[in-house]
Design an enzyme around this catalytic site. Structure first.
Site, mmCIF file in Angstrom:
data_model
loop_
_atom_site.group_PDB
_atom_site.id
_atom_site.type_symbol
_atom_site.label_atom_id
_atom_site.label_comp_id
_atom_site.label_asym_id
_atom_site.label_seq_id
_atom_site.Cartn_x
_atom_site.Cartn_y
_atom_site.Cartn_z
ATOM 1 N N SER A 162 -15.589 -3.894 -10.526
ATOM 2 C CA SER A 162 -16.796 -3.228 -10.037
ATOM 3 C C SER A 162 -17.918 -3.367 -11.042
ATOM 4 C CB SER A 162 -16.499 -1.747 -9.826
ATOM 5 O OG SER A 162 -17.702 -1.045 -9.597
ATOM 6 N N ASN A 221 -5.844 -5.011 -5.697
ATOM 7 C CA ASN A 221 -6.958 -4.366 -5.026
ATOM 8 C C ASN A 221 -6.755 -2.862 -4.819
ATOM 9 O OD1 ASN A 221 -9.437 -5.055 -3.281
ATOM 10 N ND2 ASN A 221 -8.164 -3.758 -1.969
ATOM 11 N N ASP A 250 0.864 -1.190 0.000
ATOM 12 C CA ASP A 250 0.000 0.000 0.000
ATOM 13 C C ASP A 250 0.891 1.228 0.000
ATOM 14 O OD1 ASP A 250 -3.278 0.258 1.031
ATOM 15 O OD2 ASP A 250 -2.062 2.046 0.655
ATOM 16 N N VAL A 280 1.254 1.349 -7.463
ATOM 17 C CA VAL A 280 0.973 0.416 -8.563
ATOM 18 C C VAL A 280 0.914 1.099 -9.924
ATOM 19 C CG1 VAL A 280 -0.215 -1.268 -7.094
ATOM 20 C CG2 VAL A 280 -1.556 0.478 -8.311
ATOM 21 N N LYS A 287 -12.416 0.181 -14.995
ATOM 22 C CA LYS A 287 -12.806 -1.174 -14.589
ATOM 23 C C LYS A 287 -13.272 -2.003 -15.783
ATOM 24 C CE LYS A 287 -11.910 -1.237 -10.172
ATOM 25 N NZ LYS A 287 -10.669 -1.913 -9.731
ATOM 26 N N ALA A 340 -18.668 -3.591 -0.674
ATOM 27 C CA ALA A 340 -18.265 -3.705 0.723
ATOM 28 C C ALA A 340 -18.087 -2.320 1.309
ATOM 29 C CB ALA A 340 -16.958 -4.487 0.831
ATOM 30 N N ALA A 341 -18.164 -2.269 2.626
ATOM 31 C CA ALA A 341 -17.984 -1.004 3.323
ATOM 32 C C ALA A 341 -16.493 -0.721 3.462
ATOM 33 C CB ALA A 341 -18.641 -1.098 4.693
ATOM 34 N N ARG A 384 -13.288 2.570 2.739
ATOM 35 C CA ARG A 384 -13.141 4.020 2.600
ATOM 36 C C ARG A 384 -13.679 4.481 1.256
ATOM 37 N NH1 ARG A 384 -7.296 5.881 3.469
ATOM 38 N NH2 ARG A 384 -7.076 4.552 1.650
ATOM 39 N N TYR A 388 -13.715 5.830 -13.504
ATOM 40 C CA TYR A 388 -13.654 4.540 -12.810
ATOM 41 C C TYR A 388 -14.325 3.437 -13.640
ATOM 42 C CZ TYR A 388 -14.268 1.350 -8.784
ATOM 43 O OH TYR A 388 -14.248 0.282 -7.927
HETATM 44 P P1 ADP Z 1 -11.264 -0.758 -1.157
HETATM 45 O O1 ADP Z 1 -11.032 -1.636 0.009
HETATM 46 O O2 ADP Z 1 -12.705 -0.614 -1.545
HETATM 47 O O3 ADP Z 1 -10.389 -1.121 -2.324
HETATM 48 P P2 ADP Z 1 -9.876 1.401 0.292
HETATM 49 O O4 ADP Z 1 -9.788 2.860 -0.046
HETATM 50 O O5 ADP Z 1 -10.286 1.030 1.679
HETATM 51 O O6 ADP Z 1 -10.888 0.770 -0.764
HETATM 52 O O7 ADP Z 1 -8.503 0.688 -0.023
HETATM 53 C C1 ADP Z 1 -7.775 0.936 -1.193
HETATM 54 C C2 ADP Z 1 -6.311 1.007 -0.833
HETATM 55 O O8 ADP Z 1 -5.550 1.140 -2.041
HETATM 56 C C3 ADP Z 1 -5.961 2.195 0.052
HETATM 57 O O9 ADP Z 1 -5.349 1.746 1.246
HETATM 58 C C4 ADP Z 1 -5.011 3.037 -0.803
HETATM 59 O O10 ADP Z 1 -3.967 3.656 -0.062
HETATM 60 C C5 ADP Z 1 -4.447 1.985 -1.761
HETATM 61 N N1 ADP Z 1 -3.953 2.582 -3.006
HETATM 62 C C6 ADP Z 1 -4.553 3.539 -3.742
HETATM 63 N N2 ADP Z 1 -3.799 3.855 -4.805
HETATM 64 C C7 ADP Z 1 -2.676 3.071 -4.743
HETATM 65 C C8 ADP Z 1 -1.517 2.946 -5.550
HETATM 66 N N3 ADP Z 1 -1.347 3.682 -6.645
HETATM 67 N N4 ADP Z 1 -0.573 2.045 -5.183
HETATM 68 C C9 ADP Z 1 -0.728 1.289 -4.064
HETATM 69 N N5 ADP Z 1 -1.805 1.383 -3.259
HETATM 70 C C10 ADP Z 1 -2.770 2.255 -3.580
#
Ligand code: ADP
Length: 255
Positions: free
Chosen positions: A152, A100, A38, A74, A169, A197-198, A200, A165
């Site tokens: 999605s 993810n 992350d 990513v 997707k 899912a719930a 952020r 988005y």
């Molecule tokens: P969901 O669980 O619905 O995918 P979240 O926002 O809870 O949504 O989690 C998505 C995660 O992906 C976050 O923790 C965010 O920091 C991470 N994220 C977003 N963009 C990138 C990226 N470019 N590289 C790595 N991680 C990322």
């Protein structure tokens, strides 16, 4: 659930929060060595720190599992490649990829800036391509791989405010169909799941009653099944309520 991942190495992207975190914990609890990726960027992808990933690694280790944190963005192929190289050097292979990582920049099409479109395509579509690209040759060489990407219903049907988005997707779903086809003569299986899912990402979109019910952990059994030895070759586990029906079915079947 009887699925085990002993001896398998997994990379879960976007695993600092929400779905990715739940999947990383589930994989580690069933014996996988897990790279918790992350970049800690916040929902709009503006950038941050690895703290969230490190916290999940601590959780896994406290429960007796094996994990390491990685802060690759990513949407940056060099960083993704470095993450895969580091994992292979440390643990010998990447057997399972659970992609993810994600961001949202919802705006009506009239208000959507070019940068909002480009950024979301970059993280979701290019990012998924980069992650798959970086693990693909190794999976082919070892004749084993499981890839699951969070997509999605927006990518299938579109959704208000999500031109970026939905397009990303839809692209991911097409990309995964191609990989599933090209992997079919090897033991590489490629799937997508479109959960509600719930997290952020959805907290402003879903009503409070739904948020209370839709825990990310309830999606994890379906993802673990798609990452398991017995994974099907190509399933689109469908949107919203549909994914819960699949989870229920799998739980009742002891999968
Ligand atoms: P969901 O669980 O619905 O995918 P979240 O926002 O809870 O949504 O989690 C998505 C995660 O992906 C976050 O923790 C965010 O920091 C991470 N994220 C977003 N963009 C990138 C990226 N470019 N590289 C790595 N991680 C990322």
């Amino acid at each position: 659930m009887s699925i085990r991942f002993d001896g398998r190495v997994a990379i879960v992207t976007g695993a600092g929060n929400g779905l990715g975190r739940a999947h990383a914990l589930g994989l580690a609890a069933r014996g996988a060595k897990v790279v918790v990726n992350d970049f800690g960027g916040g929902r709009d992808g503006s950038g941050g720190s690895m703290t969230a990933a490190e916290a999940v690694v601590e959780e896994i280790r406290a429960a007796g599992g094996i994990a390491m944190a990685d802060g690759a963005d990513v949407s940056n192929f060099e960083q993704v490649k470095a993450m895969v190289d580091m994992t292979t050097a440390e643990w010998g292979s990447v057997d399972l990829l659970c992609a993810n990582a994600g961001i949202l920049r919802d705006k009506s099409f009239a208000k959507m800036e070019l940068a909002d479109f480009a950024k979301v395509i970059d993280v979701h579509l290019n990012g998924t391509f980069y992650c798959c690209k970086a693990v693909w040759e190794g999976m082919r060489a070892r004749n084993y791989g499981r890839i699951v990407v969070t997509t999605s219903s927006s990518g299938m049907y579109g959704n208000f405010g999500q031109a970026n988005y939905a397009a990303a997707k839809a692209g991911v779903i097409g990309l995964m169909n191609v990989l599933a086809a090209e992997g079919r003569k090897t033991d590489i299986r490629v799937n997508t799941i479109s959960p509600t899912a719930a997290t952020r990402m959805t907290e402003e979109l879903l009503p409070p009653q739904a948020l209370a019910l839709l825990k990310p952990e309830s999606i994890t059994p379906a993802v673990l099944y798609l990452l398991s030895q017995d994974a099907p070759t190509r399933t689109i586990i469908g949107a919203g309520a549909g994914s819960f029906a699949v989870v229920k079915l799998m739980e009742s079947e002891g999968l």
